[in-house]
Scaffold this motif. Structure first.
Motif, PDB file in Angstrom:
ATOM      1  N   TYR A  71     148.742  28.730  74.911  1.00  0.00           N
ATOM      2  CA  TYR A  71     148.673  28.961  76.354  1.00  0.00           C
ATOM      3  C   TYR A  71     149.868  29.792  76.835  1.00  0.00           C
ATOM      4  O   TYR A  71     149.727  30.597  77.755  1.00  0.00           O
ATOM      5  N   ASP A  80     142.424  36.877  80.208  1.00  0.00           N
ATOM      6  CA  ASP A  80     141.597  36.062  79.330  1.00  0.00           C
ATOM      7  C   ASP A  80     141.469  36.830  78.033  1.00  0.00           C
ATOM      8  O   ASP A  80     141.197  38.029  78.060  1.00  0.00           O
ATOM      9  N   LEU A 122     133.070  30.262  75.965  1.00  0.00           N
ATOM     10  CA  LEU A 122     133.410  29.102  76.794  1.00  0.00           C
ATOM     11  C   LEU A 122     134.791  29.279  77.413  1.00  0.00           C
ATOM     12  O   LEU A 122     135.679  29.895  76.804  1.00  0.00           O
ATOM     13  N   PRO A 123     135.018  28.708  78.591  1.00  0.00           N
ATOM     14  CA  PRO A 123     136.378  28.713  79.151  1.00  0.00           C
ATOM     15  C   PRO A 123     137.332  27.991  78.193  1.00  0.00           C
ATOM     16  O   PRO A 123     136.921  27.049  77.504  1.00  0.00           O
ATOM     17  N   PRO A 124     138.584  28.398  78.141  1.00  0.00           N
ATOM     18  CA  PRO A 124     139.530  27.832  77.167  1.00  0.00           C
ATOM     19  C   PRO A 124     139.624  26.308  77.188  1.00  0.00           C
ATOM     20  O   PRO A 124     139.693  25.683  76.136  1.00  0.00           O
ATOM     21  N   GLU A 125     139.618  25.690  78.373  1.00  0.00           N
ATOM     22  CA  GLU A 125     139.773  24.236  78.421  1.00  0.00           C
ATOM     23  C   GLU A 125     138.564  23.514  77.839  1.00  0.00           C
ATOM     24  O   GLU A 125     138.701  22.422  77.285  1.00  0.00           O
ATOM     25  N   ARG A 127     136.532  25.044  75.466  1.00  0.00           N
ATOM     26  CA  ARG A 127     136.519  25.463  74.061  1.00  0.00           C
ATOM     27  C   ARG A 127     137.502  24.641  73.241  1.00  0.00           C
ATOM     28  O   ARG A 127     137.176  24.174  72.153  1.00  0.00           O
ATOM     29  N   ARG A 157     134.767  17.394  79.762  1.00  0.00           N
ATOM     30  CA  ARG A 157     134.836  18.762  79.233  1.00  0.00           C
ATOM     31  C   ARG A 157     133.916  18.935  78.023  1.00  0.00           C
ATOM     32  O   ARG A 157     133.277  19.980  77.887  1.00  0.00           O
TER      33      ARG A 157
END
Length: 175
Positions: A71, A80, A122-125, A127, A157
């Motif tokens: 991060y 992104d 997918l969004p990082p959180e 994924r 999530r």
């Protein structure tokens, strides 16, 4: 006289989890070379702070450091990450297919590539939770510790990530 075990060594406790560290970093930053840099930075941090490790779960401890390093890397780029290139080295993800049919083998390879693209989108959180649970087989509690969110958030999530993947797969089948 009983022999007492000495203090845990970095090599014995942390290095066995290097593949898991790279796997998480690669899925978070979506760039194989950057993932190597992230893992290298994380390993330097882990070595530097190994004296603070209390010996409970070295894998979770290391993956939390890798996550933070990933991060930090993404924030430094303020974007992104780009999707994985089609020709990215995914040899560690491929499973050998004993079937002799080349057409079936090609179909299976296309399905793995498609799943990889869906996961990368997918969004990082979402994924990171899915990668830690499904690929690294970590418990909800371990994921909560790594991501610094409550277990309920981890479960939410995971549910959202799976729902997105199912919907994408259904849309792909309709075409």
């Amino acid at each position: 006289m009983a022999l007492s075990a000495g203090p845990p060594s970095f090599a014995a406790e942390v290095l066995p989890h290097l593949d898991a560290a790279y796997n998480l970093a690669r899925w978070l930053v979506r760039d194989a070379t950057a993932a190597e840099d992230v893992v290298q930075n994380a390993m330097v941090r882990a070595l530097k702070h190994f004296s603070t490790f209390r010996g409970e779960n070295p894998r979770a401890w290391l993956l939390a450091i890798v996550r933070n390093a990933a991060y930090t890397w993404m924030a430094a780029r303020r974007r992104d990450p780009e999707p994985l290139a089609e020709d990215a080295d995914e040899s560690h993800l491929a499973t050998p297919d004993p079937g002799p049919d080349p057409e079936a083998m090609l179909g299976a390879e296309e399905e793995r590539a498609h799943l990889g693209r869906m996961l990368a989108a997918l969004p990082p959180e979402l994924r990171e939770c899915l990668v830690l649970r499904e690929l690294e087989e970590m418990s909800y509690q371990e994921i909560a510790g790594i991501t610094a969110v409550p277990i309920g958030t981890v479960m939410s999530r995971l549910w959202r990530a799976r729902r997105i993947l199912i919907r994408q797969a259904e849309r792909s089948d309709v075409r």
